[in-house]
Write a protein that holds these residues in place. Sequence first.
Motif, mmCIF file in Angstrom:
data_model
loop_
_atom_site.group_PDB
_atom_site.id
_atom_site.type_symbol
_atom_site.label_atom_id
_atom_site.label_comp_id
_atom_site.label_asym_id
_atom_site.label_seq_id
_atom_site.Cartn_x
_atom_site.Cartn_y
_atom_site.Cartn_z
ATOM 1 N N ALA A 251 -33.306 0.139 40.370
ATOM 2 C CA ALA A 251 -34.633 0.290 40.965
ATOM 3 C C ALA A 251 -35.676 -0.574 40.261
ATOM 4 C CB ALA A 251 -35.060 1.758 40.942
ATOM 5 N N ILE A 252 -35.369 -1.022 39.053
ATOM 6 C CA ILE A 252 -36.334 -1.836 38.293
ATOM 7 C C ILE A 252 -36.798 -3.052 39.092
ATOM 8 C CG2 ILE A 252 -34.568 -3.186 37.076
ATOM 9 C CD1 ILE A 252 -36.404 -3.040 34.585
ATOM 10 N N ALA A 253 -35.927 -3.608 39.908
ATOM 11 C CA ALA A 253 -36.279 -4.805 40.679
ATOM 12 C C ALA A 253 -37.303 -4.494 41.774
ATOM 13 C CB ALA A 253 -35.030 -5.427 41.291
ATOM 14 N N TYR B 155 -43.144 -4.104 31.863
ATOM 15 C CA TYR B 155 -43.966 -2.998 32.340
ATOM 16 C C TYR B 155 -44.245 -3.142 33.830
ATOM 17 C CZ TYR B 155 -44.803 -1.901 27.468
ATOM 18 O OH TYR B 155 -44.626 -1.549 26.163
ATOM 19 N N ALA B 156 -44.216 -2.011 34.525
ATOM 20 C CA ALA B 156 -44.550 -1.976 35.946
ATOM 21 C C ALA B 156 -45.892 -1.286 36.122
ATOM 22 C CB ALA B 156 -43.478 -1.214 36.727
ATOM 23 N N ASP B 157 -46.637 -1.719 37.121
ATOM 24 C CA ASP B 157 -47.878 -1.016 37.454
ATOM 25 C C ASP B 157 -47.507 0.407 37.867
ATOM 26 O OD1 ASP B 157 -49.552 -3.202 36.979
ATOM 27 O OD2 ASP B 157 -49.316 -3.945 39.024
ATOM 28 N N ARG B 158 -48.233 1.377 37.310
ATOM 29 C CA ARG B 158 -47.932 2.788 37.561
ATOM 30 C C ARG B 158 -47.928 3.117 39.048
ATOM 31 N NH1 ARG B 158 -47.987 7.455 34.463
ATOM 32 N NH2 ARG B 158 -48.589 6.284 32.636
ATOM 33 N N ASP B 159 -48.818 2.496 39.820
ATOM 34 C CA ASP B 159 -48.885 2.832 41.253
ATOM 35 C C ASP B 159 -47.700 2.277 42.051
ATOM 36 O OD1 ASP B 159 -49.590 0.143 41.340
ATOM 37 O OD2 ASP B 159 -51.610 0.504 42.099
ATOM 38 N N ARG B 160 -46.856 1.458 41.428
ATOM 39 C CA ARG B 160 -45.644 0.963 42.094
ATOM 40 C C ARG B 160 -44.449 1.889 41.856
ATOM 41 N NH1 ARG B 160 -45.481 -3.679 45.105
ATOM 42 N NH2 ARG B 160 -43.349 -3.832 44.429
ATOM 43 N N ARG C 268 -34.996 -10.511 40.245
ATOM 44 C CA ARG C 268 -33.909 -10.459 41.228
ATOM 45 C C ARG C 268 -32.627 -10.164 40.467
ATOM 46 N NH1 ARG C 268 -30.245 -14.069 43.034
ATOM 47 N NH2 ARG C 268 -31.322 -15.838 42.103
ATOM 48 N N LEU C 269 -32.042 -9.022 40.741
ATOM 49 C CA LEU C 269 -30.802 -8.646 40.063
ATOM 50 C C LEU C 269 -29.652 -9.494 40.586
ATOM 51 C CD1 LEU C 269 -31.188 -4.764 40.038
ATOM 52 C CD2 LEU C 269 -31.845 -6.410 38.276
ATOM 53 N N THR C 270 -28.757 -9.883 39.674
ATOM 54 C CA THR C 270 -27.654 -10.758 40.067
ATOM 55 C C THR C 270 -26.292 -10.102 39.901
ATOM 56 O OG1 THR C 270 -27.660 -11.742 37.858
ATOM 57 C CG2 THR C 270 -28.917 -12.881 39.572
ATOM 58 N N ARG C 271 -26.160 -9.184 38.950
ATOM 59 C CA ARG C 271 -24.845 -8.582 38.689
ATOM 60 C C ARG C 271 -24.975 -7.411 37.731
ATOM 61 N NH1 ARG C 271 -22.220 -13.701 36.729
ATOM 62 N NH2 ARG C 271 -24.115 -14.665 37.437
ATOM 63 N N GLN C 272 -23.939 -6.553 37.742
ATOM 64 C CA GLN C 272 -23.809 -5.485 36.757
ATOM 65 C C GLN C 272 -23.194 -6.091 35.497
ATOM 66 O OE1 GLN C 272 -24.371 -2.104 36.761
ATOM 67 N NE2 GLN C 272 -25.239 -2.039 38.803
ATOM 68 N N LEU C 273 -23.712 -5.722 34.352
ATOM 69 C CA LEU C 273 -23.151 -6.165 33.082
ATOM 70 C C LEU C 273 -22.877 -4.944 32.225
ATOM 71 C CD1 LEU C 273 -25.633 -9.072 32.257
ATOM 72 C CD2 LEU C 273 -23.334 -9.281 33.185
ATOM 73 N N SER C 274 -22.005 -5.098 31.271
ATOM 74 C CA SER C 274 -21.755 -4.004 30.342
ATOM 75 C C SER C 274 -23.065 -3.672 29.616
ATOM 76 C CB SER C 274 -20.689 -4.440 29.340
ATOM 77 O OG SER C 274 -20.538 -3.473 28.356
ATOM 78 N N CYS D 38 -34.993 2.876 33.885
ATOM 79 C CA CYS D 38 -35.210 3.671 35.095
ATOM 80 C C CYS D 38 -34.033 4.621 35.330
ATOM 81 C CB CYS D 38 -35.361 2.753 36.299
ATOM 82 S SG CYS D 38 -36.699 1.553 36.138
ATOM 83 N N THR D 39 -34.292 5.768 35.947
ATOM 84 C CA THR D 39 -33.238 6.717 36.282
ATOM 85 C C THR D 39 -32.161 6.038 37.110
ATOM 86 O OG1 THR D 39 -34.828 8.518 36.238
ATOM 87 C CG2 THR D 39 -32.758 8.942 37.361
#
Length: 101
Positions: A33-35, A83-88, A52-58, A28-29
């Motif tokens: 936002a992926i979550a 994959y995400a539903d396009r309408d989301r 659920r994102l937990t942390r930034q990683l390298s 994702c740009t």
Amino acid sequence: MSRPDRVCVGAIAGSFGVQGEVRLKSFCTDPEAIAAYGPLWTEDGAKSYDVRLTRQLSGGLGARLSGVLTKEQADALKGVSLYADRDRLPSLPDDEFYHAD
């Protein structure tokens, strides 16, 4: 084979730690936002995961996926595209398009 109403938004790069976290590569740009686009589906549509994102990683993000509780379960998902539903997904300006298009 992926469904045309879904767009690949990321992939699981492997496990992180010993408690079932995964290393997530976001396409994702705005990577985080992926979550917000969940649930995310496997390519064949057989499984879905809330993220659920937990942390930034390298080179990626640490994340918890619903139903993934052990390092072994997380290891087994290495290489799985999500994959995400396009309408989301957000709509794009006229001069931009999703890679899937």
